[in-house]
Write a protein that holds these residues in place. Structure first.
Motif, short mmCIF file in Angstrom:
data_model
loop_
_atom_site.label_atom_id
_atom_site.label_comp_id
_atom_site.label_asym_id
_atom_site.label_seq_id
_atom_site.Cartn_x
_atom_site.Cartn_y
_atom_site.Cartn_z
N ASP A 31 11.91 -16.31 -4.32
CA ASP A 31 11.21 -15.92 -5.54
C ASP A 31 11.49 -14.47 -5.92
N GLY A 32 12.38 -13.82 -5.21
CA GLY A 32 12.74 -12.44 -5.53
C GLY A 32 11.78 -11.40 -4.97
N SER A 33 10.83 -11.82 -4.17
CA SER A 33 9.88 -10.86 -3.61
C SER A 33 10.52 -10.05 -2.49
N THR A 34 9.99 -8.87 -2.26
CA THR A 34 10.49 -8.03 -1.18
C THR A 34 9.85 -8.46 0.14
N ALA A 35 10.40 -7.93 1.24
CA ALA A 35 9.83 -8.25 2.56
C ALA A 35 8.39 -7.78 2.66
N LEU A 36 8.10 -6.61 2.10
CA LEU A 36 6.73 -6.10 2.15
C LEU A 36 5.80 -6.97 1.31
N GLN A 37 6.24 -7.39 0.16
CA GLN A 37 5.42 -8.27 -0.67
C GLN A 37 5.13 -9.59 0.04
N ARG A 38 6.13 -10.13 0.71
CA ARG A 38 5.91 -11.37 1.45
C ARG A 38 4.92 -11.15 2.60
N TYR A 39 5.04 -10.00 3.26
CA TYR A 39 4.12 -9.66 4.35
C TYR A 39 2.69 -9.60 3.83
N VAL A 40 2.48 -8.93 2.71
CA VAL A 40 1.13 -8.78 2.16
C VAL A 40 0.60 -10.12 1.66
N THR A 41 1.45 -10.92 1.06
CA THR A 41 1.03 -12.25 0.61
C THR A 41 0.57 -13.10 1.79
N HIS A 42 1.35 -13.07 2.87
CA HIS A 42 0.98 -13.81 4.08
C HIS A 42 -0.34 -13.29 4.65
N ARG A 85 -12.67 -5.05 -0.27
CA ARG A 85 -12.15 -3.90 -1.03
C ARG A 85 -10.77 -3.50 -0.53
N ALA A 86 -10.56 -3.58 0.77
CA ALA A 86 -9.28 -3.17 1.35
C ALA A 86 -8.16 -4.10 0.92
N ILE A 87 -8.39 -5.42 0.95
CA ILE A 87 -7.30 -6.33 0.59
C ILE A 87 -6.96 -6.19 -0.89
N SER A 88 -7.94 -5.89 -1.72
CA SER A 88 -7.65 -5.65 -3.14
C SER A 88 -6.75 -4.43 -3.30
N GLU A 89 -7.03 -3.38 -2.55
CA GLU A 89 -6.20 -2.18 -2.59
C GLU A 89 -4.79 -2.48 -2.11
N LEU A 90 -4.68 -3.23 -1.02
CA LEU A 90 -3.37 -3.54 -0.44
C LEU A 90 -2.53 -4.41 -1.37
N VAL A 91 -3.16 -5.34 -2.04
CA VAL A 91 -2.43 -6.23 -2.96
C VAL A 91 -2.08 -5.51 -4.24
N ASP A 92 -3.03 -4.76 -4.80
CA ASP A 92 -2.81 -4.13 -6.11
C ASP A 92 -1.86 -2.95 -6.05
N TYR A 93 -1.75 -2.32 -4.91
CA TYR A 93 -0.95 -1.10 -4.81
C TYR A 93 0.12 -1.21 -3.73
N THR A 94 0.70 -2.39 -3.57
CA THR A 94 1.79 -2.57 -2.62
C THR A 94 2.97 -1.68 -3.02
N PRO A 95 3.46 -0.83 -2.13
CA PRO A 95 4.59 0.04 -2.48
C PRO A 95 5.82 -0.76 -2.91
N LYS A 96 6.58 -0.18 -3.81
CA LYS A 96 7.82 -0.81 -4.28
C LYS A 96 8.96 -0.34 -3.39
N THR A 97 9.32 -1.14 -2.42
CA THR A 97 10.43 -0.83 -1.53
C THR A 97 11.15 -2.11 -1.16
N ASN A 98 12.47 -2.03 -1.11
CA ASN A 98 13.28 -3.18 -0.70
C ASN A 98 13.65 -3.12 0.77
N ALA A 99 13.13 -2.14 1.49
CA ALA A 99 13.48 -1.98 2.91
C ALA A 99 13.11 -3.23 3.70
N GLU A 100 14.03 -3.68 4.53
CA GLU A 100 13.76 -4.83 5.38
C GLU A 100 14.51 -4.67 6.69
N GLY A 101 13.77 -4.51 7.74
CA GLY A 101 14.32 -4.44 9.08
C GLY A 101 13.39 -5.16 10.04
#
Length: 372
Positions: A186-197, A218-234
């Motif tokens: 779906d074009g999501s980054t590794a971090l986005q997939r991690y947060v979705t999971h 409150r914390a999960i809302s912050e984590l979902v709404d402000y997920t950093p934009k990074t393509n880093a994957e290791g």
């Protein structure tokens, strides 16, 4: 007394099964007098069942051979994680251990068939070394307290070097294996997939939370709404900390353990966990860092000095780490209460983690609002 007898009976059953099942898989043909020693167990660990033992046999020439082994069995009566998989953990250690400077225990065998011991399991060779404890905190008691400041500094530096070595792994096949079902179709980054999971895990845990319902929402809302934009994957260890390392007498790292939650993403996930967990074991319990043990800022500086590369604001990742720990310790509290621990004592584990969530949430929101 009933519990002790039941445990002893189970140990005897397992030993008898292994004495029948192991010889053809562990010892060379022509061996004789295959025996397994009494079991011993470490003081830590609740996500799986771990025992130590020695297997011995006589080889063809009559010489006695001994192997010091660790049996790790997937827990069948409780779960701390969404999808426990002991064999996958062994496969991760086997795969990553092929890389230079990443020291994992040697895996002897794996077995997915639950009919052998009642659950999937693996065997690995026991590593000679010492591991800092969680309970009691290694910041307060244990062998690390008896080290000199320079020795503790060396130990911590070697630990961070090992973490950097893990984060240098870039083999595509390794990342594909660790990614598992979390693909990027779906074009999501590794971090986005991690947060979705993580969000899905939280939703499954939410009805049974013992402590911190409002703070975690409150914390999960912050984590979902402000997920950093990074393509880093290791490689993301998922439980990166000195308590999952064995240290040799010279304070070098002998082995890295507990890869149950290994996945992929930016390295910040692991360093955020590292920073959070040390605060959980130290300042959150009213302790001070021992001389030679770096604080948060110094840990980040040394990690980068040793070659680690972070992608952005570490305050997001410490919040992420505390949130994960709060889910785990909430589940742990339920299990400990079920197993007879006083409920108020059991609640202290998630209560401490949730307090960190609130602290890191405040820090991240302040950082986010003041960032240029």
């Amino acid at each position: 007394m009933a519990y002790t007898a039941t445990r002893g009976q189970l140990e005897g059953d397992v030993r008898e099964t292994l004495e029948r099942w192991l010889p053809s898989r562990l010892a060379p043909s022509g061996q004789s007098n295959f025996e397994i020693s009494e079991f011993s167990a470490p003081d830590a660990g609740y996500s799986g069942k771990t025992v130590f033992f020695t297997a011995s046999w006589n080889e063809r020439g009559g010489e006695t051979h001994r192997e010091d082994l660790v049996l790790r069995t997937q827990a069948s009566d409780h779960q701390l994680f969404v999808e426990p998989d002991a064999v996958r953990q062994a496969e991760v250690m086997r795969m990553l251990g092929r890389h230079n400077d990443v020291k994992t225990p040697e895996i002897v065998l794996t077995e997915r068939d639950p009919s052998i011991l009642g659950a999937p399991f693996y065997l690995m060779k026991r590593v000679n070394g010492r591991t800092p404890s969680d309970v009691p905190s290694w910041h307060k008691r244990g062998w690390a307290v008896d080290l000199t400041p320079s020795e503790r500094e060396l130990m911590c530096n070697n630990a961070l070097k090992s973490l950097v070595a893990v984060h240098r792994i870039s083999d595509p096949d390794d990342l594909t294996f660790l990614r598992g079902d979390l693909d990027d179709a779906d074009g999501s980054t590794a971090l986005q997939r991690y947060v979705t999971h993580l969000h899905a895990w939280y939703e499954g845990c939410r009805p049974d939370l013992v402590v911190g319902t409002d703070a975690l929402a409150r914390a999960i809302s912050e984590l979902v709404d402000y997920t950093p934009k990074t393509n880093a994957e290791g490689v993301v260890w998922g439980d990166a900390r000195v308590g999952n390392m064995s240290f040799a007498d010279d304070h070098s790292v002998a082995a890295l353990f507990d890869w149950e939650t290994a996945t992929t993403g930016p390295p910040d996930i692991d360093l955020g966990w590292w920073l959070m967990f040390e605060r959980y074991l130290c300042e959150s319990l009213g302790f001070s860092r021992l001389p030679g043990v770096p604080d948060d800022a110094e840990t980040v500086r040394r990690y980068e000095e040793l070659g680690g590369r972070l992608t952005g604001d570490i305050s997001y990742y410490t919040l992420l780490a505390a949130f994960v720990l709060a889910l785990i310790t909430n589940r742990l509290a339920s299990l400990l209460t079920r197993d007879g621990l006083d409920a108020e004592i059991a609640r202290t584990y998630p209560a401490t983690a949730v307090a960190l969530v609130e602290q890191y949430l405040y820090e991240h929101q302040r950082q986010r609002k003041t960032a240029p």
